[in-house]
Design a protein around this motif. Sequence first.
Motif, PDB file in Angstrom:
ATOM      1  N   TYR A   1       1.003  -1.231   0.048  1.00 45.76           N
ATOM      2  CA  TYR A   1      -0.243  -0.087   0.112  1.00 45.76           C
ATOM      3  C   TYR A   1       0.819   1.141   0.326  1.00 45.76           C
ATOM      4  CZ  TYR A   1      -3.431  -3.279   1.455  1.00 45.76           C
ATOM      5  OH  TYR A   1      -4.289  -4.643   1.478  1.00 45.76           O
TER       6      TYR A   1
ATOM      7  N   LYS B   1      -6.560   0.398   5.765  1.00 47.64           N
ATOM      8  CA  LYS B   1      -5.934  -0.597   4.851  1.00 47.64           C
ATOM      9  C   LYS B   1      -7.075  -1.561   4.303  1.00 47.64           C
ATOM     10  CE  LYS B   1      -1.055  -0.706   5.885  1.00 47.64           C
ATOM     11  NZ  LYS B   1       0.069  -1.905   6.322  1.00 47.64           N
TER      12      LYS B   1
ATOM     13  N   ARG C   1      -9.524   4.856   3.376  1.00 49.62           N
ATOM     14  CA  ARG C   1      -8.636   5.542   4.166  1.00 49.62           C
ATOM     15  C   ARG C   1      -7.875   4.312   4.916  1.00 49.62           C
ATOM     16  NH1 ARG C   1      -9.628   9.254   1.694  1.00 49.62           N
ATOM     17  NH2 ARG C   1      -9.998  11.457   2.179  1.00 49.62           N
TER      18      ARG C   1
ATOM     19  N   GLU D   1       1.979   3.355   2.465  1.00 48.03           N
ATOM     20  CA  GLU D   1       1.258   4.530   3.446  1.00 48.03           C
ATOM     21  C   GLU D   1       2.628   5.322   3.802  1.00 48.03           C
ATOM     22  OE1 GLU D   1      -0.765   2.586   6.363  1.00 48.03           O
ATOM     23  OE2 GLU D   1      -2.557   3.089   5.684  1.00 48.03           O
ATOM     24  N   ASN D   2       3.671   4.775   3.821  1.00 46.70           N
ATOM     25  CA  ASN D   2       4.968   5.334   4.095  1.00 46.70           C
ATOM     26  C   ASN D   2       5.998   5.587   2.799  1.00 46.70           C
ATOM     27  OD1 ASN D   2       7.759   6.129   4.736  1.00 46.70           O
ATOM     28  ND2 ASN D   2       7.709   4.579   6.643  1.00 46.70           N
TER      29      ASN D   2
END
Length: 447
Positions: free
Chosen positions: A66, A198, A196, A68-69
């Motif tokens: 994904y 996961k 928003r 996110e970082n």
Amino acid sequence: MEMNSERESVDVLILGAGLTGLAVAERLMGKGLKVAVLEKEAYVGGLARSLDWRGFKADIGGHRLYFENRDLFAEIVALIGEDRLIKHARKSSAYRDGKFLKYPPQLRNSMASAVLLSKTLWDAAGLCGRKTLNPLSLKDWVLNNFGPTIHDAYFKQYTRKVWGLETDEMSAIWAQRRIGGLNAFQLIRELAVGARSKEAVSEFYYPRGGMGDLSVRLHDRIRTEVRVIREAELLSLGGDRDTLSLARFRSPSGEECLKFGKLVSTIPITALARALSSWRMEFKSLSEGVKYRDLLIAYVAVSRRPVFEEHWVYFPEERISFSRVCEFDNWCDGMAGGDGALLGCEIFCGRADRLWNSTDDEIAALAARSLQGLGFVTAEEIQAVRVLRVPYAYPLLYLGYEKALNPLLRACESVPNLRLAGRTGTHSYFDMEECLEDAKRVYRCLT
């Protein structure tokens, strides 16, 4: 990298050459440290590897990224190249009562899903003011956040199939880590304005060569500097009263001993405890009650594609043998073999269960019968079936598991030169990105 002496010493010894272990080794390599990795299997990667079979490629289950970082995204791009990452619009469903329901539920495209969501909103409205404070079980958590409709449709039977437990026997911690703070109202809002969490995210990334690309590239980076000893069965760990310093293991070359300054363990924490019990007897009893869930995957080669439109489909009903099916050619065209498809049928069990102890032929026949019985394929379309057994696939977060796990974690933390890492090493429900993030954490602790 070869070692000439039976008792040659390394600065850091890593147990397990899965994604986390390889990532820790790769980071340490740049610090001028002497590093070795012990891996019990003949291959590296653990769950982050890809099989080659009959012209197909397949992962060990369905894994996705994904990012996110964004720093991690940059690191993966540097590792495998941005052109090797495919961005997908997620396609997943739950098959129930002969119908495909979009999962996560969607407001559009499916009347059945819309009806389900309407009932969920009604449930949630009725639950206001009647929630369980500090829910401990998965059942209470789902009822608090979604109500009985979602609980019964998606969680009740599926939890029994996957974990071998009722929802009131499963810890709410699993839901908190898997689904986060999502609830019925947030689900509606996220579907309307963009995902928003996961579990509800609508897009993901996937390496073109399968998830094993990550492990292969990491191994390629370290292979000239780090000794990776495969087929190495860990026999025991020892040292002085307070500090570990010696690993004894059996490899194809025979029994060996290796001295080390620091130890990183990514292997199942129960296996680590067994190896430590010859050093400190208390570790033997401390591992009791810490449990994992095992996985069987029946890879079914089919003569046509696609069989499903989705990347993966959940099967919550207990009458169906498998819990999830991934069609790998939908993840990447390069995974397909000619005009055919490869279906990864996931069956969860325990090693004491009759199913785990069945023959490969019996498991293959079970998966094939289920696919045929549901009308997805015909007997003539099934070309071959391969069965893979994956022990310690998932940490089992049963209700009250912390009472068994925490004393073992504290005992490990009391060893000054030992660090636990990764999914099985820390007994945490990590995805692939979290494993890589955990490798960074351990690296910082070591340096």
